[in-house]
Design a protein around this motif. Structure first.
Motif, PDB file in Angstrom:
ATOM      1  N   LYS A 173      -0.024  -2.149   3.390  1.00 20.14           N
ATOM      2  CA  LYS A 173       1.005  -1.146   3.131  1.00 20.14           C
ATOM      3  C   LYS A 173       0.996  -0.091   4.228  1.00 20.14           C
ATOM      4  O   LYS A 173       2.040   0.279   4.758  1.00 20.14           O
ATOM      5  CB  LYS A 173       0.752  -0.500   1.765  1.00 20.14           C
ATOM      6  CG  LYS A 173       1.634   0.682   1.463  1.00 20.14           C
ATOM      7  CD  LYS A 173       1.230   1.326   0.148  1.00 20.14           C
ATOM      8  CE  LYS A 173       1.974   2.638  -0.042  1.00 20.14           C
ATOM      9  NZ  LYS A 173       1.544   3.328  -1.249  1.00 20.14           N
ATOM     10  N   TRP A 217       6.547   3.647  -0.799  1.00 22.23           N
ATOM     11  CA  TRP A 217       6.846   2.574   0.152  1.00 22.23           C
ATOM     12  C   TRP A 217       6.884   1.209  -0.517  1.00 22.23           C
ATOM     13  O   TRP A 217       7.763   0.397  -0.232  1.00 22.23           O
ATOM     14  CB  TRP A 217       5.840   2.599   1.304  1.00 22.23           C
ATOM     15  CG  TRP A 217       6.176   1.640   2.401  1.00 22.23           C
ATOM     16  CD1 TRP A 217       5.479   0.521   2.745  1.00 22.23           C
ATOM     17  CD2 TRP A 217       7.282   1.701   3.302  1.00 22.23           C
ATOM     18  NE1 TRP A 217       6.073  -0.110   3.807  1.00 22.23           N
ATOM     19  CE2 TRP A 217       7.195   0.600   4.163  1.00 22.23           C
ATOM     20  CE3 TRP A 217       8.352   2.580   3.458  1.00 22.23           C
ATOM     21  CZ2 TRP A 217       8.108   0.346   5.166  1.00 22.23           C
ATOM     22  CZ3 TRP A 217       9.263   2.334   4.454  1.00 22.23           C
ATOM     23  CH2 TRP A 217       9.136   1.230   5.299  1.00 22.23           C
ATOM     24  N   GLU A 218       5.943   0.943  -1.409  1.00 17.35           N
ATOM     25  CA  GLU A 218       5.899  -0.358  -2.092  1.00 17.35           C
ATOM     26  C   GLU A 218       7.111  -0.554  -3.005  1.00 17.35           C
ATOM     27  O   GLU A 218       7.532  -1.677  -3.242  1.00 17.35           O
ATOM     28  CB  GLU A 218       4.604  -0.483  -2.913  1.00 17.35           C
ATOM     29  CG  GLU A 218       3.359  -0.609  -2.067  1.00 17.35           C
ATOM     30  CD  GLU A 218       3.353  -1.875  -1.214  1.00 17.35           C
ATOM     31  OE1 GLU A 218       3.713  -2.955  -1.725  1.00 17.35           O
ATOM     32  OE2 GLU A 218       2.996  -1.765  -0.031  1.00 17.35           O
ATOM     33  N   LYS A 222      13.256  -3.541   2.695  1.00 22.27           N
ATOM     34  CA  LYS A 222      12.827  -2.607   3.751  1.00 22.27           C
ATOM     35  C   LYS A 222      13.952  -2.326   4.752  1.00 22.27           C
ATOM     36  O   LYS A 222      13.890  -1.352   5.489  1.00 22.27           O
ATOM     37  CB  LYS A 222      11.605  -3.147   4.498  1.00 22.27           C
ATOM     38  CG  LYS A 222      10.387  -3.391   3.624  1.00 22.27           C
ATOM     39  CD  LYS A 222       9.861  -2.118   3.016  1.00 22.27           C
ATOM     40  CE  LYS A 222       8.546  -2.383   2.328  1.00 22.27           C
ATOM     41  NZ  LYS A 222       8.407  -1.766   1.046  1.00 22.27           N
ATOM     42  N   ALA A 265      -4.482  -5.009   0.201  1.00 21.04           N
ATOM     43  CA  ALA A 265      -3.054  -4.787   0.060  1.00 21.04           C
ATOM     44  C   ALA A 265      -2.686  -3.381   0.500  1.00 21.04           C
ATOM     45  O   ALA A 265      -1.648  -3.164   1.095  1.00 21.04           O
ATOM     46  CB  ALA A 265      -2.615  -5.029  -1.387  1.00 21.04           C
ATOM     47  N   SER A 266      -3.571  -2.430   0.216  1.00 20.88           N
ATOM     48  CA  SER A 266      -3.317  -1.051   0.619  1.00 20.88           C
ATOM     49  C   SER A 266      -3.301  -0.934   2.133  1.00 20.88           C
ATOM     50  O   SER A 266      -2.494  -0.213   2.699  1.00 20.88           O
ATOM     51  CB  SER A 266      -4.390  -0.135   0.030  1.00 20.88           C
ATOM     52  OG  SER A 266      -4.180   1.186   0.458  1.00 20.88           O
TER      53      SER A 266
END
Length: 182
Positions: A6, A50-51, A56, A2-3
């Motif tokens: 991102k 950001w998350e 967005k 997930a990172s």
């Protein structure tokens, strides 16, 4: 993983929006290098959150707000050039000679104008009245004020140029006499 997603999302966003964001930064600070620094600082601060940006499509607005806040922080933290000292510096006093000479020249040159022209120039430029106010004060139409002002300014320009030419001719003449005397 997930990172990694991102990072890729953020990198893609930055690649796509970098030019527009840099233009925004340039509007906030006059120096192009400072604008790049501002954008980089805002991007670093935004990356950590950001998350948290659910929509967005609002990332540009978020980043602009971060840039504004960062610029404000920089402004508040700026180093002032004033340094306290034990002794005050000598105050320089301008004697105003040049200003008096300019004023005397202007008053002298205004003398070449007809009284009506002089009145229009004084009201429009010294008193900073509008064309309409000048016309009302002098009891003439706005068209007459405009044409009179145009002719008066042309006459003043001509007089200044002729005096400037006369001054330069006098200087050349004096230099020539000094050479002959030597």
């Amino acid at each position: 993983m997930a990172s990694s997603g991102k990072v890729l999302d953020f990198e893609e966003y930055v690649r796509n929006r970098q030019d527009a964001l840099l233009r925004s930064a340039r509007r906030l600070v006059p120096d192009p290098i400072d604008a790049q620094d501002l954008l980089q600082t805002a991007l670093v601060r935004t990356y950590g959150r950001w998350e948290g940006i659910a929509d967005k499509s609002l990332a540009d607005a978020y980043l602009r707000r971060v840039m504004i806040n960062t610029r404000t922080e920089w402004w508040r933290a700026r180093k002032l050039d004033e340094v306290p000292t034990e002794q005050l510096p000598d105050a320089s006093v301008e004697d105003g000679t040049e200003q008096h000479a300019d004023r005397a020249l202007l008053m002298d040159i205004l003398g070449v104008l007809a009284p009506k022209q002089r009145s229009v120039v004084v009201l429009r430029h010294w008193e900073q009245m509008s064309t309409e106010e000048t016309a009302e004060a002098l009891g003439m139409s706005t068209g007459t004020v405009k044409s009179t002002l145009h002719r008066a300014l042309a006459r003043l320009r001509q007089e200044l140029e002729s005096r400037d030419l006369d001054f330069h001719a006098l200087e050349r003449n004096e230099r020539g006499q000094e050479r002959c005397a030597a």
